[in-house]
Design an enzyme around this catalytic site. Structure first.
Site: not given
Ligand SMILES: Cc1ncc(C[n+]2csc(CCOP(=O)(O)OP(=O)(O)O)c2C)c(N)n1
Ligand SMILES: [Mg+2]
Lengths: 324, 356
Positions: A60, A129
């Site tokens: 972000e 959220h």
């Molecule tokens: C700081 C932040 N930004 C955005 C989100 C929204 N979000 C939740 S999970 C995710 C993707 C996470 O991807 P990854 O780290 O690859 O983990 P995975 O879900 O694939 O296990 C996002 C963008 C969040 N939870 N926290």
């Protein structure tokens, strides 16, 4: 006129402005091919391509920092923060950089970008959220903060925000993202930033609300017509439409403020201070705040946390009976 | 940077009892995730983030830790708690968010934590746990403990500022921390190649001054071997390691997601054929450690166990309303006590229904 929800209205505003102004670019997580986790940018990647609808890495601070640079260089970025709870990794860029850029450069530079982000509880999202961080950004200075409650306002305010000269934090109430529907005028129109709207006239008391809680306040006022409440949708939180607010309170003599953010140091505290400074001799009762509790936002008990209609109705009933 | 993979056809290098334990736990996690996704669709659970396809990475990495070691998890590591002895019923109560949940129904499902198994509470904010894990490892060393800290993340998290901060602190201070990145190829709709221009996640460690290892994350033995070596080094005072487990998110990001909008089903098919549980079973059977009959029996047993636990967990009521005001501070100050009375004066609100 189409019956649209807030997501469709936001989507339409973005499309209109991207067609009209080639400087408008969108950036954020999952906003491109996916069209956003709430689908607010659906179809825009296909229509405008990946140079104007940019899927970013998960950072972000990067999204807002890059958007500031783009805006300084003459673009009109509209970054999306997926949930307002995740705006905090960008807090430094927003508070220390974005809000102070014009001032610290003696007016030479500015970054008129619009940060769109879903706000508030009601989707069983737990602590991260569901938050409502508006007061932090109002306090920070240099930012306009907008929070529409319905699709008609969302479209008109977003178009004003993108065309404005100052950075805007555009908070989209996700609890009513799909539930709040309205007849949205087609094509281009704007609703000025800084104008509240009286949505229900009355003489008994003034009720101030915005975003998702506007609908709860509306239900509470409708269920208790004997209160004769005047309900004002603030729409723009900052700069507050103080004139509309004080005119109403001077008429009714009573004032309640409803928001779902925690009560302490919430936006209601600032409104209460302003109202008592300007309407002290008109007030017939202490100003009432009906707000989220001073706890993190819970998961299972979220409906006990939010100031929903039953709590608002009870508060307003007590406000009517109060004496100074 | 090294890469690690167990060699096709070679005899297992891990003790047979441990291999069988890993297999059982992976299968239990799969069984549990499948049931939970069904319950979510039925509106009995509000949200769920499954680990399907990543069981080897989660279970085999956690198995390389000692009971006293700490886990700073991300979304897909809840199952590590079960492996480390946390009972199933309170685990499920977290998912139901009810009174049987040790964390009092405060967090979304798949955000479980328990001090009893040294698995700390994590926020949904991606990456935020990583500098904390480094700090805990620094503390362990300052206090003279032999504890190792495992810091989990997804591939998306490696873009976060906190990841880079954590890696740099780890490189500078060399505490006993092991970073485990589950590279499941996707961060919601963003494929890993749009997340980073590095040739791998593991290679990032090199720039921060310590070792990165890339391992086949669908190969339980290889994951165990790589993480165990990293944990042993950390415990011996030889500093941090980043282990990248290359795996795949077979299902949706979470119950709120629809991957058909952004992901080619053919890619998923390729990875379905590399299912970590299937591959593991074939290998165990080939090594004479397991039979199809035993497998059938185990699957039935696990399904029964999970269903029984669900029935028991689901019976529990919501957490009492007053608990809303507990744990903000060590004891509630005046304003929280006032707010509690104010809340109790209004009838209890209905519990929200299934997510929209
Ligand atoms: C700081 C932040 N930004 C955005 C989100 C929204 N979000 C939740 S999970 C995710 C993707 C996470 O991807 P990854 O780290 O690859 O983990 P995975 O879900 O694939 O296990 C996002 C963008 C969040 N939870 N926290
Ligand atoms: Mg991922």
């Amino acid at each position: 006129m189409p019956q649209w929800n807030i997501i469709q209205a936001v989507n339409d505003a973005l499309r209109i402005e991207m067609k009209r102004d080639p400087r408008v670019v969108l950036l954020g997580e999952d906003i491109g091919k996916f069209g956003g986790v709430f689908r607010a940018t659906a179809g825009l990647y296909e229509e405008f391509g990946e140079t104007r609808v940019i899927d970013t890495p998960l950072a972000e601070g990067g999204i807002i920092g890059a958007a500031i640079g783009m805006a300084m260089y003459g673009l009109k970025p509209v970054p999306e923060i997926q949930f307002s709870d995740f705006i905090f990794p960008a807090f430094d860029q927003i508070v220390n950089e974005l809000g102070k850029l014009r001032y610290r450069s003696g007016g030479q530079y500015s970054a008129p970008l619009v940060i769109r982000t879903p706000v508030g509880g009601g989707i069983k999202g737990g602590h991260y959220h569901s938050q409502s961080p508006e007061a932090l950004f109002i306090h920070a200075g240099g930012l306009q903060v907008v929070c529409p409650s319905n699709p008609v306002d969302a479209k008109g305010l977003l178009l004003s925000a993108i065309r404005g000269e100052d950075p805007v934090l555009f908070l989209e109430p996700k609890r009513v993202y799909r539930a709040a529907k309205g007849e949205v005028p087609e094509g281009d129109y704007t609703i000025p930033i800084g104008e509240a709207k009286v949505v229900r006239e009355g003489k008994g008391m003034t009720v101030l609300a915005y975003g998702a809680m506007l609908h709860e306040a509306e239900a509470a006022c409708a269920e208790s017509p004997d209160l004769d409440a005047e309900l004002i949708d603030l729409r723009t939180l900052w700069p507050l439409d103080l004139e509309t607010v004080t005119r109403s309170v001077q008429k009714t003599g009573r004032c309640a403020i409803v928001h779902e953010a925690p009560r302490s140091c919430g936006f209601g505290a600032e409104i209460a201070a302003l109202v008592q400074e300007r309407c002290f001799y008109h007030l017939e009762a202490p100003i009432l705040r009906i707000a989220g509790w001073d706890t993190p936002f819970p998961y299972t008990l979220e409906n006990d946390y939010l100031p929903l209609a039953p709590r608002i109705r009870k508060g307003l009933g007590e406000l009517r009976g109060r004496r100074p | 940077m090294r890469t690690a993979k167990s060699i096709e056809g070679a005899p297992p290098r891990v003790a047979p009892e441990l291999l069988l334990r890993l297999y059982r736990e992976m299968l239990r996690l799969r069984t549990l995730d499948e049931r939970m996704m069904t319950l979510q669709r039925q509106g009995r659970v509000g949200f769920y983030g499954a680990c399907t396809g990543q069981e080897a990475s989660t279970i085999a990495s956690a198995a390389a830790l000692e009971p006293g070691d700490w886990i700073f998890p991300a979304l897909r590591e809840g199952g590590a708690m079960l492996l480390r002895g946390f009972p199933l019923v309170p685990y499920l109560c977290q998912i139901f968010g009810n009174a049987g949940d040790e964390t009092k129904g405060r967090q979304m499902p798949s955000h479980m934590a328990s001090k009893s198994v040294n698995q700390v509470s994590w926020s949904s904010c991606i990456g935020s746990q990583l500098p904390q894990a480094v700090g805990a490892a620094m503390a362990a060393r300052i206090k003279g403990d032999k504890t190792v800290v495992a810091a989990y993340m997804g591939d998306g998290a490696t873009s976060s500022a906190d990841f880079h901060v954590a890696m740099n602190f780890a490189g500078v201070f060399k505490p006993p921390v092991v970073f485990v990145c589950q590279n499941n190829h996707w961060a919601i709709s963003i494929p890993t190649q749009k997340q980073t221009a590095s040739e791998s996640i593991a290679v990032k460690a090199v720039a921060y001054g310590f070792e990165g290892i890339k391992v086949d994350g669908n190969d339980a033995e290889a994951v165990y071997g790589a993480v165990k070596a990293a944990v042993d080094r950390a415990r011996a005072g030889q500093g941090p390691t980043l282990v990248e487990c290359e795996t795949y998110r077979i299902g949706a990001h979470s119950s709120s997601d629809d991957p058909t909008r952004y992901r080619d089903e053919r890619e998923v098919e390729i990875w379905r054929k590399r299912d970590p549980i299937e591959a593991f079973r074939t290998r165990l059977v080939a090594a004479g450690l397991w039979t199809e009959a035993k497998d059938e029996e185990l699957r039935e047993k696990l399904a029964g166990e999970v269903n029984e636990a669900i029935a028991e967990a689901e019976k529990k009521p919501d957490p009492p309303r007053e608990t809303l005001f507990e744990d903000v501070y060590s004891s509630p100050p005046w304003f929280l006590r006032e707010e509690r009375e104010e809340m109790l004066a209004v009838p209890k609100a209905r519990r929200p229904g299934a997510a929209q």
